[in-house]
Design a protein around this motif. Structure first.
Motif, PDB file in Angstrom:
ATOM      1  N   ASN A   1      26.912  39.386 133.803  1.00 17.00           N
ATOM      2  CA  ASN A   1      27.215  38.392 134.931  1.00 17.00           C
ATOM      3  C   ASN A   1      28.501  37.770 134.562  1.00 17.00           C
ATOM      4  OD1 ASN A   1      26.144  36.929 136.908  1.00 17.00           O
ATOM      5  ND2 ASN A   1      26.214  35.006 135.654  1.00 17.00           N
ATOM      6  N   ASP A   2      29.122  37.938 133.357  1.00 22.19           N
ATOM      7  CA  ASP A   2      30.396  37.390 133.022  1.00 22.19           C
ATOM      8  C   ASP A   2      31.519  38.537 133.899  1.00 22.19           C
ATOM      9  OD1 ASP A   2      29.223  35.577 131.214  1.00 22.19           O
ATOM     10  OD2 ASP A   2      30.761  35.877 129.660  1.00 22.19           O
ATOM     11  N   TYR A   3      30.973  39.483 133.956  1.00 22.02           N
ATOM     12  CA  TYR A   3      32.097  40.462 134.680  1.00 22.02           C
ATOM     13  C   TYR A   3      31.968  40.109 136.332  1.00 22.02           C
ATOM     14  CZ  TYR A   3      32.505  43.253 130.539  1.00 22.02           C
ATOM     15  OH  TYR A   3      32.964  43.659 129.411  1.00 22.02           O
ATOM     16  N   VAL A   4      30.858  39.735 136.691  1.00 20.90           N
ATOM     17  CA  VAL A   4      30.570  39.509 138.132  1.00 20.90           C
ATOM     18  C   VAL A   4      31.438  38.397 138.392  1.00 20.90           C
ATOM     19  CG1 VAL A   4      28.727  38.509 139.617  1.00 20.90           C
ATOM     20  CG2 VAL A   4      28.443  40.429 138.329  1.00 20.90           C
ATOM     21  N   ILE A   5      31.297  37.118 137.489  1.00 19.24           N
ATOM     22  CA  ILE A   5      31.806  35.896 137.553  1.00 19.24           C
ATOM     23  C   ILE A   5      33.716  36.384 137.679  1.00 19.24           C
ATOM     24  CG2 ILE A   5      32.820  33.710 136.569  1.00 19.24           C
ATOM     25  CD1 ILE A   5      29.843  33.686 135.417  1.00 19.24           C
TER      26      ILE A   5
ATOM     27  N   LYS B   1      24.508  54.739 129.490  1.00 18.14           N
ATOM     28  CA  LYS B   1      24.373  55.206 130.821  1.00 18.14           C
ATOM     29  C   LYS B   1      23.756  54.212 131.747  1.00 18.14           C
ATOM     30  CE  LYS B   1      22.881  59.382 132.808  1.00 18.14           C
ATOM     31  NZ  LYS B   1      22.224  60.743 132.866  1.00 18.14           N
ATOM     32  N   GLU B   2      22.728  53.544 131.226  1.00 18.13           N
ATOM     33  CA  GLU B   2      21.999  52.516 131.995  1.00 18.13           C
ATOM     34  C   GLU B   2      22.691  51.320 132.416  1.00 18.13           C
ATOM     35  OE1 GLU B   2      17.997  53.284 130.091  1.00 18.13           O
ATOM     36  OE2 GLU B   2      18.768  55.229 130.736  1.00 18.13           O
ATOM     37  N   ALA B   3      23.032  50.808 131.287  1.00 13.74           N
ATOM     38  CA  ALA B   3      23.810  49.554 131.462  1.00 13.74           C
ATOM     39  C   ALA B   3      25.013  49.568 132.414  1.00 13.74           C
ATOM     40  CB  ALA B   3      24.407  49.126 129.831  1.00 13.74           C
ATOM     41  N   LEU B   4      25.801  50.855 132.038  1.00 15.60           N
ATOM     42  CA  LEU B   4      27.098  50.912 132.839  1.00 15.60           C
ATOM     43  C   LEU B   4      26.647  51.246 134.287  1.00 15.60           C
ATOM     44  CD1 LEU B   4      30.163  51.478 132.833  1.00 15.60           C
ATOM     45  CD2 LEU B   4      29.713  53.892 132.547  1.00 15.60           C
ATOM     46  N   ASP B   5      25.562  51.903 134.577  1.00 15.54           N
ATOM     47  CA  ASP B   5      25.042  52.054 135.965  1.00 15.54           C
ATOM     48  C   ASP B   5      24.826  50.653 136.605  1.00 15.54           C
ATOM     49  OD1 ASP B   5      24.265  53.425 138.170  1.00 15.54           O
ATOM     50  OD2 ASP B   5      22.259  53.732 137.356  1.00 15.54           O
TER      51      ASP B   5
ATOM     52  N   LYS C   1      26.666  46.247 140.432  1.00 14.61           N
ATOM     53  CA  LYS C   1      26.936  44.905 140.802  1.00 14.61           C
ATOM     54  C   LYS C   1      28.468  44.909 141.204  1.00 14.61           C
ATOM     55  CE  LYS C   1      23.190  42.943 138.672  1.00 14.61           C
ATOM     56  NZ  LYS C   1      22.604  41.910 137.949  1.00 14.61           N
ATOM     57  N   LEU C   2      29.103  45.404 140.448  1.00 13.92           N
ATOM     58  CA  LEU C   2      30.694  45.041 140.640  1.00 13.92           C
ATOM     59  C   LEU C   2      31.226  45.742 141.896  1.00 13.92           C
ATOM     60  CD1 LEU C   2      32.116  45.296 137.162  1.00 13.92           C
ATOM     61  CD2 LEU C   2      31.291  43.299 138.374  1.00 13.92           C
TER      62      LEU C   2
ATOM     63  N   ILE D   1      29.545  46.298 144.761  1.00 12.96           N
ATOM     64  CA  ILE D   1      29.025  45.272 145.580  1.00 12.96           C
ATOM     65  C   ILE D   1      30.112  44.361 146.106  1.00 12.96           C
ATOM     66  CG2 ILE D   1      27.395  43.735 146.479  1.00 12.96           C
ATOM     67  CD1 ILE D   1      25.367  45.707 145.012  1.00 12.96           C
ATOM     68  N   ILE D   2      30.457  43.698 144.979  1.00 13.48           N
ATOM     69  CA  ILE D   2      31.477  42.336 144.993  1.00 13.48           C
ATOM     70  C   ILE D   2      32.703  42.807 145.626  1.00 13.48           C
ATOM     71  CG2 ILE D   2      32.667  40.782 143.688  1.00 13.48           C
ATOM     72  CD1 ILE D   2      30.254  40.800 141.933  1.00 13.48           C
ATOM     73  N   ARG D   3      33.163  43.698 145.087  1.00 11.79           N
ATOM     74  CA  ARG D   3      34.375  44.584 145.502  1.00 11.79           C
ATOM     75  C   ARG D   3      34.420  44.916 147.295  1.00 11.79           C
ATOM     76  NH1 ARG D   3      37.354  49.439 144.862  1.00 11.79           N
ATOM     77  NH2 ARG D   3      35.530  50.238 145.918  1.00 11.79           N
ATOM     78  N   ASP D   4      33.391  45.707 147.197  1.00  7.88           N
ATOM     79  CA  ASP D   4      33.297  46.291 148.755  1.00  7.88           C
ATOM     80  C   ASP D   4      32.919  45.135 149.689  1.00  7.88           C
ATOM     81  OD1 ASP D   4      33.519  48.731 147.498  1.00  7.88           O
ATOM     82  OD2 ASP D   4      31.385  49.429 147.815  1.00  7.88           O
TER      83      ASP D   4
END
Ligand SMILES: Cc1cc2nc3c(=O)[nH]c(=O)nc-3n(C[C@H](O)[C@H](O)[C@H](O)COP(=O)(O)O)c2cc1C
Length: 351
Positions: A150-154, A184-188, A193-194, A196-199
């Motif tokens: 969530n920190d990266y999303v913010i 793999k899973e965490a990166l996916d 999430k990122l 979706i925000i960028r697009d």
């Protein structure tokens, strides 16, 4: 003798962190003469709709709070990456936390994302004059965050629109658990999430999203990362951050904990870069970082698959005049290979 060589004995009288703050202050007050932007038909290229006047960029960590990107562009860098910024300000680890390993032409740091946080950082980037050059924003997670993703999303939501490209830094060794996001899973999950925000951002131009990885990855981990970044069609990959390895060091401070950068990182980071170029089949733009202190090393990274390079530690030992020197040397090497533009050299070792 360059101005930096004259001032180096003075700067080296101070701790590395104090020398860095002196350099930031000098840059802020305009005490370092700008050498003007560096342009050459051999060295310029367009990537992601951006015009890079030359391929040599300033790596993240020098201008953590986005305070001196403009004077650093004036030193001849083709682009400057600011950050890492975390959502909340944090003071980082206890001092001392940066060490010069002069005998090895290296640096160990365990800063731990000391920075003034997003509010300050955003304010700094809002003052930007876009015409001055290309700026990247490198985002990270707070040490005490309960939800690092969530920190990266913010972070991304706040900085979108303020920089030309965005780096997701999941490779600092100094924030506990951060490198686990390379799994793999965490990166996916993080990249979904990122993206979706960028697009979804309503911007004139879609800014590139770039991932920055560690050099301490085994071949399975490299394959997993390549698979996930191809799946999410990431725009770029920065290879690499600092290493935890201490192989071949001779300096008395070699056993300090933290991330090692500079000369001893060159081969290791270039190998991972070359491997990632093969694994991503040249479909992802790569930025090569780690131990670059001359044109031949920068050129080796380009031939291994990098479109751009970055450096930080070499500045400590050689000062900002190095940027022009490296660019001049790359141009010479291109000419020697009978090439007329940098783009022709990218990944040449694989062809
Ligand atoms: C003192 C110091 C602080 C750094 N801080 C960051 C940072 O905040 N974020 C980041 O992505 N990389 C950071 N780095 C890593 C650099 O961006 C770069 O990836 C690494 O140092 C390898 O390049 P070099 O050998 O040219 O220094 C830091 C490096 C140093 C030496």
């Amino acid at each position: 003798m360059s101005l930096y060589n004259l001032s180096k004995p003075f700067l080296f009288m101070f701790s590395p962190e104090m020398a860095h703050s002196i350099a930031i202050k000098a840059l802020k007050f305009g005490l370092l003469p700008s050498s003007g932007s560096l342009k050459s038909a051999f060295l310029s290229q367009n990537l992601w709709g951006l015009h890079f006047p030359n391929p040599v960029g300033l790596a993240a960590g020098f201008d953590k709070n986005a305070e001196v990107y403009s004077p650093m562009l004036g030193q001849g860098f083709g682009f400057v990456e600011t950050g890492t910024v975390t959502p909340l300000p944090q003071s980082g680890n206890d001092k001392p936390r940066i060490f010069r390993l002069s005998q090895d032409q290296a640096v160990i740091n365990r800063l731990g994302f000391n920075n003034q946080g997003l509010d300050y950082y955003v304010h700094q980037l809002e003052k930007r004059n876009i015409a001055e050059g290309i700026i990247g924003a490198n985002i990270g997670a707070n040490k005490l965050s309960e939800n690092p993703i969530n920190d990266y999303v913010i972070g991304l939501k706040r900085v979108l629109g303020l920089a030309d490209y965005f780096t997701i830094n999941i490779s600092s060794p100094n924030t506990p658990g951060l490198r686990a996001l390379q799994g793999k899973e965490a990166l996916d999950q993080l990249l979904s999430k990122l993206k979706i925000i960028r697009d979804g951002a309503k911007l004139d131009k879609m800014p590139p999203l770039i991932l920055k990885i560690a050099p301490d990855l085994n071949s399975q981990e490299c394959e997993d990362i390549a698979e996930i970044i191809l799946k999410h069609q990431m725009d770029g990959l920065i290879v690499s951050n600092t290493t935890l390895s201490r192989d071949g060091l001779t300096s008395p401070l070699k056993d300090e904990s933290g991330g090692l950068s500079g000369a001893p990182l060159f081969e290791m980071s270039t190998k991972v870069l070359s491997n990632m170029y093969s694994l991503t089949k040249g479909k992802i733009t790569l930025i090569g970082v780690g131990g670059v202190s001359n044109g031949a090393q920068a050129y080796a990274k380009i031939r291994a698959g990098a479109s751009l390079v970055q450096l930080y530690s070499a500045l400590v030992y050689h000062g900002p005049g190095l940027v022009r020197k490296i660019n001049a040397e790359i141009e010479e090497l291109l000419k020697k290979d009978g090439l007329s533009n940098i783009t022709e050299a990218i990944g040449l070792d694989h062809k």
